[in-house]
Design an enzyme around this catalytic site. Structure first.
Site, PDB file in Angstrom:
ATOM      1  N   GLU A 134      -2.717  -5.354 -13.935  1.00 34.16           N
ATOM      2  CA  GLU A 134      -1.280  -5.424 -14.212  1.00 34.16           C
ATOM      3  C   GLU A 134      -0.429  -4.735 -13.151  1.00 34.16           C
ATOM      4  OE1 GLU A 134      -0.330  -1.805 -17.298  1.00 34.16           O
ATOM      5  OE2 GLU A 134      -1.035  -3.684 -18.152  1.00 34.16           O
ATOM      6  N   GLU A 194      -1.243  -4.913  -9.861  1.00 35.79           N
ATOM      7  CA  GLU A 194      -1.546  -5.563  -8.585  1.00 35.79           C
ATOM      8  C   GLU A 194      -0.637  -6.773  -8.366  1.00 35.79           C
ATOM      9  OE1 GLU A 194      -6.083  -5.199  -7.188  1.00 35.79           O
ATOM     10  OE2 GLU A 194      -5.850  -6.322  -9.042  1.00 35.79           O
ATOM     11  N   ARG A 231       0.848  -1.183   0.000  1.00 33.42           N
ATOM     12  CA  ARG A 231       0.000   0.000   0.000  1.00 33.42           C
ATOM     13  C   ARG A 231       0.888   1.238   0.000  1.00 33.42           C
ATOM     14  NH1 ARG A 231      -4.884  -0.984  -1.953  1.00 33.42           N
ATOM     15  NH2 ARG A 231      -6.139  -2.395  -0.672  1.00 33.42           N
ATOM     16  N   ALA A 274     -11.063  -6.561  -1.116  1.00 29.09           N
ATOM     17  CA  ALA A 274     -11.932  -5.394  -1.270  1.00 29.09           C
ATOM     18  C   ALA A 274     -11.564  -4.628  -2.519  1.00 29.09           C
ATOM     19  CB  ALA A 274     -11.813  -4.493  -0.049  1.00 29.09           C
ATOM     20  N   GLU A 308     -16.524   7.967   1.713  1.00 28.87           N
ATOM     21  CA  GLU A 308     -16.369   6.575   1.307  1.00 28.87           C
ATOM     22  C   GLU A 308     -17.190   5.648   2.199  1.00 28.87           C
ATOM     23  OE1 GLU A 308     -12.957   3.242   0.357  1.00 28.87           O
ATOM     24  OE2 GLU A 308     -12.592   4.661   1.975  1.00 28.87           O
ATOM     25  N   GLU A 329     -14.417  -8.616  -6.708  1.00 30.28           N
ATOM     26  CA  GLU A 329     -13.155  -8.408  -6.001  1.00 30.28           C
ATOM     27  C   GLU A 329     -12.651  -9.692  -5.353  1.00 30.28           C
ATOM     28  OE1 GLU A 329     -11.182  -5.802  -6.187  1.00 30.28           O
ATOM     29  OE2 GLU A 329     -12.621  -4.770  -7.467  1.00 30.28           O
ATOM     30  N   GLU A 347      -9.029 -10.908  -6.621  1.00 31.70           N
ATOM     31  CA  GLU A 347      -7.914 -10.862  -5.678  1.00 31.70           C
ATOM     32  C   GLU A 347      -7.507 -12.222  -5.130  1.00 31.70           C
ATOM     33  OE1 GLU A 347      -8.555  -7.885  -2.671  1.00 31.70           O
ATOM     34  OE2 GLU A 347      -8.468  -6.260  -4.151  1.00 31.70           O
TER      35      GLU A 347
END
Length: 179
Positions: free
Chosen positions: A137, A139, A62, A74, A118, A91, A95
């Site tokens: 690409e 991730e 992150r 998520a 959010e 997701e 993921e």
């Protein structure tokens, strides 16, 4: 609350994920204040429960924290009108590679109410079927599985600090787990 009045909203910057606005507000004492607003289209997250009771987690880098984090799967909505259960299933598969037929809404959270709108709907997914990850690409995600007890201990030890992950795990634990 009727004593708060927005006089103007100005777009400061438009981003790929969020838009940044500055609001000019008249507050109850009559003064004028400038408030920041981060506008987000929303997101969905999944507490994915394997047959053995362990929860699927994703480990990824992150940028905002400059480190890897351990999180529940998520991602953002593909537009404000996308149903969050659709986004959650997408997701989960992208993921982790796992799919599921049914999701149950576990909870909904607003992540940072002081300046950001959010909202994340967090679901529980069971009866998982393994498949293949479909990563973007940019991730790089490792999938791991932990018991609820192990994850709670990581939260207590401040090893998991992501708000949606903490909310998802602790709500799931309170509702369904004896751990």
């Amino acid at each position: 609350m009727e004593n708060f009045k927005r006089i103007k909203r100005e777009l400061v910057a438009k981003g790929a994920i969020i838009d940044y606005y500055q609001d000019t507000m008249q507050i109850p004492n009559g003064n004028i204040a400038k408030w920041d607003l981060i506008d987000h289209k929303g997101a969905a997250a999944v507490v994915a429960v394997k047959e053995d009771g362990r929860l699927l987690m994703v480990r990824q880098y992150r940028n905002a924290l400059e480190r890897e984090t351990l999180e529940i799967p998520a991602g953002g909505l593909n537009g404000r009108q996308e149903p969050t259960d659709v986004a959650a299933k997408r997701e989960l598969e992208e993921e982790t590679g796992y799919t599921c037929e049914n999701l149950e809404l576990l909870t909904s959270i607003f992540t940072t109410v002081a300046f950001c709108n959010e909202k994340i709907d967090i679901y529980v997914a069971r009866d998982l079927k393994p498949g293949k990850q479909h990563l973007d690409e940019d991730e790089f995600i490792n999938v791991e599985a932990y018991t609820v007890g192990e994850l709670k201990q990581m939260i207590f030890d401040c090893k998991i600090q992501d708000a949606k992950t903490i909310c998802g795990i602790m709500t799931y634990a309170a509702k369904y787990s004896a751990d």
